[in-house]
Design an enzyme around this catalytic site. Sequence first.
Site, PDB file in Angstrom:
ATOM      1  N   GLY A   1       4.450  21.215 -29.653  1.00  0.00           N
ATOM      2  CA  GLY A   1       4.502  20.667 -31.004  1.00  0.00           C
ATOM      3  C   GLY A   1       5.884  20.608 -31.622  1.00  0.00           C
ATOM      4  O   GLY A   1       6.051  20.018 -32.691  1.00  0.00           O
TER       5      GLY A   1
ATOM      6  N   GLY B   1       8.373  19.193 -29.958  1.00  0.00           N
ATOM      7  CA  GLY B   1       9.038  18.095 -29.276  1.00  0.00           C
ATOM      8  C   GLY B   1       8.985  16.798 -30.052  1.00  0.00           C
ATOM      9  O   GLY B   1       8.497  16.726 -31.185  1.00  0.00           O
ATOM     10  N   PHE B   2       9.484  15.753 -29.423  1.00  0.00           N
ATOM     11  CA  PHE B   2       9.575  14.428 -30.046  1.00  0.00           C
ATOM     12  C   PHE B   2       8.208  13.935 -30.530  1.00  0.00           C
ATOM     13  O   PHE B   2       7.999  13.713 -31.729  1.00  0.00           O
ATOM     14  CB  PHE B   2      10.188  13.467 -29.034  1.00  0.00           C
ATOM     15  CG  PHE B   2      10.015  12.004 -29.343  1.00  0.00           C
ATOM     16  CD1 PHE B   2      10.299  11.495 -30.608  1.00  0.00           C
ATOM     17  CD2 PHE B   2       9.584  11.125 -28.359  1.00  0.00           C
ATOM     18  CE1 PHE B   2      10.140  10.136 -30.882  1.00  0.00           C
ATOM     19  CE2 PHE B   2       9.434   9.772 -28.620  1.00  0.00           C
ATOM     20  CZ  PHE B   2       9.701   9.277 -29.889  1.00  0.00           C
TER      21      PHE B   2
ATOM     22  N   GLY C   1       5.439  15.689 -30.407  1.00  0.00           N
ATOM     23  CA  GLY C   1       4.737  16.801 -31.039  1.00  0.00           C
ATOM     24  C   GLY C   1       4.968  16.905 -32.532  1.00  0.00           C
ATOM     25  O   GLY C   1       4.048  17.182 -33.296  1.00  0.00           O
TER      26      GLY C   1
ATOM     27  N   VAL D   1       3.250  27.583 -21.779  1.00  0.00           N
ATOM     28  CA  VAL D   1       1.844  27.450 -21.367  1.00  0.00           C
ATOM     29  C   VAL D   1       1.606  28.058 -19.987  1.00  0.00           C
ATOM     30  O   VAL D   1       0.441  28.266 -19.603  1.00  0.00           O
ATOM     31  CB  VAL D   1       1.384  25.975 -21.363  1.00  0.00           C
ATOM     32  CG1 VAL D   1       1.297  25.426 -22.771  1.00  0.00           C
ATOM     33  CG2 VAL D   1       2.259  25.107 -20.479  1.00  0.00           C
TER      34      VAL D   1
ATOM     35  N   ALA E   1       5.016  19.443 -21.696  1.00  0.00           N
ATOM     36  CA  ALA E   1       5.225  18.920 -20.346  1.00  0.00           C
ATOM     37  C   ALA E   1       6.705  18.679 -20.109  1.00  0.00           C
ATOM     38  O   ALA E   1       7.476  18.473 -21.053  1.00  0.00           O
ATOM     39  CB  ALA E   1       4.456  17.611 -20.141  1.00  0.00           C
TER      40      ALA E   1
ATOM     41  N   SER F   1      -0.196   9.650 -19.335  1.00  0.00           N
ATOM     42  CA  SER F   1       0.831   8.605 -19.340  1.00  0.00           C
ATOM     43  C   SER F   1       0.382   7.408 -18.528  1.00  0.00           C
ATOM     44  O   SER F   1      -0.384   7.529 -17.565  1.00  0.00           O
ATOM     45  CB  SER F   1       2.132   9.156 -18.744  1.00  0.00           C
ATOM     46  OG  SER F   1       3.084   8.125 -18.546  1.00  0.00           O
TER      47      SER F   1
ATOM     48  N   TYR G   1       6.812  12.800 -11.778  1.00  0.00           N
ATOM     49  CA  TYR G   1       6.205  12.909 -13.106  1.00  0.00           C
ATOM     50  C   TYR G   1       4.812  12.303 -13.098  1.00  0.00           C
ATOM     51  O   TYR G   1       3.855  12.883 -13.620  1.00  0.00           O
ATOM     52  CB  TYR G   1       7.094  12.214 -14.131  1.00  0.00           C
ATOM     53  CG  TYR G   1       6.521  12.165 -15.529  1.00  0.00           C
ATOM     54  CD1 TYR G   1       6.204  13.329 -16.207  1.00  0.00           C
ATOM     55  CD2 TYR G   1       6.313  10.939 -16.169  1.00  0.00           C
ATOM     56  CE1 TYR G   1       5.682  13.283 -17.496  1.00  0.00           C
ATOM     57  CE2 TYR G   1       5.795  10.890 -17.443  1.00  0.00           C
ATOM     58  CZ  TYR G   1       5.480  12.068 -18.108  1.00  0.00           C
ATOM     59  OH  TYR G   1       4.960  12.014 -19.378  1.00  0.00           O
TER      60      TYR G   1
ATOM     61  N   ASN H   1       5.144   3.339 -23.375  1.00  0.00           N
ATOM     62  CA  ASN H   1       6.542   3.705 -23.626  1.00  0.00           C
ATOM     63  C   ASN H   1       6.769   4.006 -25.100  1.00  0.00           C
ATOM     64  O   ASN H   1       6.791   3.094 -25.930  1.00  0.00           O
ATOM     65  CB  ASN H   1       7.466   2.575 -23.157  1.00  0.00           C
ATOM     66  CG  ASN H   1       7.480   2.460 -21.653  1.00  0.00           C
ATOM     67  OD1 ASN H   1       6.512   2.004 -21.055  1.00  0.00           O
ATOM     68  ND2 ASN H   1       8.558   2.886 -21.017  1.00  0.00           N
TER      69      ASN H   1
END
Length: 353
Positions: free
Chosen positions: A8, A10-11, A13, A53, A74, A116, A176, A205
């Site tokens: 949370g 992150g970008f 998150g 995690v 991730a 993704s 990935y 994307n």
Amino acid sequence: MRVLLTGGAGFIGRHVLSEVLAGGHDVRVLDSLRADVHRGARPEIPGLQVGDVRDAAAVDAALAGVEVVIHLAAKVGLGVDVQDLPDYADSNVHGTAVLLAAMARAGVRRLVLASSMVVYGEGLGECAEHGLTRPGVRAEADLRAGRFEAPCPRCGRPLGHALVAEDAPLDPRNAYAVSKLGQEQLATVWARSTDGRVVALRYHNVYGPGLPRDTPYAGVAALFLSALRRGDAPRVFEDGGQRRDFVHVRDIATATVAAAESIAGESAGSVATGADAGPASLAYNVGSGTPRTVGDLAGALAAAVGGPTPHVTGEYRLGDVRHITADSSALRRNLAWSARTPFAEGVAELAVG
């Protein structure tokens, strides 16, 4: 609902966190603040617990009192080289396994998983003779010669454009991608074993405010913007004709929270079954619905910044796919969601951010 949001800080998150809070929900954030993503001072985020995690004790503590987990944590990006394989497998696959095992112990039965579009590989193309078909792996000799389009594997003819729906064959083509499909498969096993429910959101994307820059794992929009900030022309690989679906991060956030709200408190198995999943597991594409090329993105960012014209280099990366664009109609239909941020508006906002 009471939510645990992994990743949370992150970008994506942070935008999901804002959307969860705007919906009046209780939220706890678990983030490892890994050094290849987070730099500088610890972010000021309400409810932040610093933990990985992969750490069962940290996950057990974070799950106390939770009803729904939104799992974003991730390692992202295509990767630099084969030495990244262990980190993708450990961070994404093993980390998700630890989380799912902890959810089973805690009796938490609802999960929204950030997946993704990379799980589809090259997606689908339309052959004039053979119809919808899955392109083969592009040969390096063709890439070196500037032959970038993936041909029909049966007749070698050029393929037309086709949107990819959730029932398309899955064909991950880099570390990935393999790790994201592994997350989906583990979550499906967990759901079947625990009477749980999982919605896997296959983000396309993502771009927008807070996009990470100046990291070897950054996406194409970040790489272009970093070059422009230095006064350099964005370097566009291949011929710039690679098709993608660029979707704004706020639209990603609304889709993610809509998915969480849709499964909170539901009985297991009450939503339609996905074609590649069990009765308690469903996957959705999350895209804008409007395909654009990588060259389009570079040109739009250069214009918004007032920077130099993008330079099409003809370079390539093994593991990159030529075209992948989403059919997001199932998400629009089942969750009454739609992408609302126009591309030009989103690019302009990113350029000044």
